[in-house]
Structures are given as C-alpha cells and as structure tokens.
Motif scaffolding. Structure first.
Motif, PDB file in Angstrom:
ATOM      1  N   LYS A  13       0.831  -1.211   0.000  1.00  0.00           N
ATOM      2  CA  LYS A  13       0.000   0.000   0.000  1.00  0.00           C
ATOM      3  C   LYS A  13       0.864   1.259   0.000  1.00  0.00           C
ATOM      4  N   GLU A  14       1.892   1.263   0.846  1.00  0.00           N
ATOM      5  CA  GLU A  14       2.785   2.427   0.910  1.00  0.00           C
ATOM      6  C   GLU A  14       3.542   2.622  -0.399  1.00  0.00           C
ATOM      7  N   VAL A  15       4.027   1.528  -0.964  1.00  0.00           N
ATOM      8  CA  VAL A  15       4.773   1.601  -2.225  1.00  0.00           C
ATOM      9  C   VAL A  15       3.872   2.143  -3.325  1.00  0.00           C
ATOM     10  N   LEU A  16       2.684   1.587  -3.444  1.00  0.00           N
ATOM     11  CA  LEU A  16       1.748   2.044  -4.472  1.00  0.00           C
ATOM     12  C   LEU A  16       1.385   3.516  -4.284  1.00  0.00           C
ATOM     13  N   SER A  17       1.134   3.916  -3.057  1.00  0.00           N
ATOM     14  CA  SER A  17       0.777   5.303  -2.768  1.00  0.00           C
ATOM     15  C   SER A  17       1.893   6.256  -3.193  1.00  0.00           C
ATOM     16  N   GLU A  18       3.134   5.902  -2.855  1.00  0.00           N
ATOM     17  CA  GLU A  18       4.259   6.772  -3.220  1.00  0.00           C
ATOM     18  C   GLU A  18       4.465   6.823  -4.730  1.00  0.00           C
ATOM     19  N   ILE A  19       4.324   5.696  -5.390  1.00  0.00           N
ATOM     20  CA  ILE A  19       4.494   5.670  -6.851  1.00  0.00           C
ATOM     21  C   ILE A  19       3.437   6.548  -7.515  1.00  0.00           C
ATOM     22  N   VAL A  20       2.199   6.442  -7.068  1.00  0.00           N
ATOM     23  CA  VAL A  20       1.121   7.261  -7.627  1.00  0.00           C
ATOM     24  C   VAL A  20       1.413   8.741  -7.401  1.00  0.00           C
ATOM     25  N   THR A  21       1.843   9.100  -6.207  1.00  0.00           N
ATOM     26  CA  THR A  21       2.159  10.501  -5.901  1.00  0.00           C
ATOM     27  C   THR A  21       3.282  11.018  -6.806  1.00  0.00           C
ATOM     28  N   VAL A  22       4.368  10.263  -6.881  1.00  0.00           N
ATOM     29  CA  VAL A  22       5.537  10.716  -7.643  1.00  0.00           C
ATOM     30  C   VAL A  22       5.239  10.784  -9.136  1.00  0.00           C
ATOM     31  N   THR A  23       4.535   9.792  -9.679  1.00  0.00           N
ATOM     32  CA  THR A  23       4.255   9.827 -11.125  1.00  0.00           C
ATOM     33  C   THR A  23       3.250  10.915 -11.483  1.00  0.00           C
ATOM     34  N   SER A  24       2.449  11.358 -10.519  1.00  0.00           N
ATOM     35  CA  SER A  24       1.550  12.484 -10.803  1.00  0.00           C
ATOM     36  C   SER A  24       2.308  13.814 -10.753  1.00  0.00           C
ATOM     37  N   LEU A  25       3.368  13.887  -9.944  1.00  0.00           N
ATOM     38  CA  LEU A  25       4.160  15.111  -9.836  1.00  0.00           C
ATOM     39  C   LEU A  25       5.256  15.205 -10.903  1.00  0.00           C
ATOM     40  N   TYR A  26       5.809  14.070 -11.281  1.00  0.00           N
ATOM     41  CA  TYR A  26       6.912  14.025 -12.248  1.00  0.00           C
ATOM     42  C   TYR A  26       6.448  13.193 -13.437  1.00  0.00           C
ATOM     43  N   LYS A  27       5.902  13.873 -14.429  1.00  0.00           N
ATOM     44  CA  LYS A  27       5.236  13.223 -15.566  1.00  0.00           C
ATOM     45  C   LYS A  27       6.170  12.390 -16.435  1.00  0.00           C
TER      46      LYS A  27
END
Length: 178
Positions: A13-27
């Motif tokens: 859950k933590e890994v997925l959450s961070e990946i989603v956050t980062v890929t939304s900020l860094y296209k």
C-alpha cells in the motif's frame, strides 16, 4: 499498477501510494518491472521508476535520466538509484555519483522510512544535481547526434537527453565537453 507490483513487496500500500504521488508530480517518470542484479549476483524482479527529472543548472533546464529501484523491503530501506545516461552522454563521477552511475547521497545513507520518501528523494536529487551535474555530452559528437541532443529526442524515445535552450552542448565549469 496494483497488478504490476508483486505480492513479495512487504508494504504494498505504501509503495503504491508513493508511486502514484511521484508519477503524478513528475510526468516523465514511470513505473517499470524489470530484473535487478545485486552486487552478489542475485537477480530479483523489482519495480523501478524510470525516466527523467528536470534540473536547473546555471539558468538552464536539463532532463536527467534516472532509474530508482525499490526493493521488496521499501520503504523500510532506501531505493537503489542510478543516473542512466543515453549513448550521447557520459557520467561525471563525483561524491554524489560513482562511475557506474549509482547515486550516492546522505539522504539515502540516513534513510528513515517515517521521514523519507520518493518525493523528498527526487527533490534532493534535483537540488544536488543542480549544483553538480552527473552527466555531460560525450566529446566529439557528430552533427546529427548534437542535433538529436538539442531537440531532446532519440531514435527509441526512451529518454530525453540533456537540453539547453541555446543549443550549446552541456558543459560544466572550466570543462570542454566533460
């Protein structure tokens, strides 16, 4: 994305959450499953974030190609991070990047999962590389290669190479091409 991440990850859950956050900020970063070879020769299928981050250096923006590997114990352990030069680039070893392209930062050495995350890591990478660039253009590039580097496209479009608005190849202080 949830299907991409193997069940072997301890904190999915933590890994997925961070990946989603980062890929939304860094296209220009995207998650990729691939084989990672450890120093002891062990091979594991791990998720990584691959792509570029924009770095401001001496008033110009450069797109630095990166690969951030997340081990199965992430976020309890730091990512294993590399700059990934295209064939037109070469690594500039420093205290922050070794000759293999591995990124070496106090942020990684002092990683605390409750205080550190991918977004913070990328911000540190951008700040450090804004002071000391990890890559430069290879010396003696032909006109076609220089043109490709300046427009930011490659034949396979897998990475955006270092770019400057004025079209001059990337150079550091008192350096020719590296």
């Amino acid at each position: 994305m949830k299907k991409m991440l193997p069940k072997t990850y301890n904190h999915r859950k933590e890994v997925l959450s961070e990946i989603v956050t980062v890929t939304s900020l860094y296209k220009h970063l995207e998650p990729v499953m691939d084989r990672f070879v450890f120093n002891d020769g062990t091979v594991k299928k791990l998720i990584s974030l691959v792509g570029t981050v924009a770095v401001l250096y001496q008033g110009n923006i450069y797109n630095i190609p990166l690969c951030l590997w997340l081990e199965e114990s992430y976020p309890r352990t730091p990512p294993v991070c590399y700059v990934k030069p295209t064939k037109e680039m070469m690594i500039i070893p420093s205290r922050h990047v070794n000759s293999n392209g591995q990124i070496l930062l106090p942020y990684l050495d002092e990683w605390r999962h409750t205080q550190c995350d991918l977004h913070g890591l990328i911000q540190v990478i951008m700040a450090v590389f804004g002071e000391t660039p990890p890559l430069c253009m290879r010396p003696g590039l032909g006109a076609e290669t220089q043109r490709i580097s300046q427009t930011g496209s490659t034949r396979d479009n897998s990475h955006i190479t270092l770019q400057r608005e004025d079209g001059v190849p990337f150079q550091g202080n008192n350096e020719t091409n590296c």
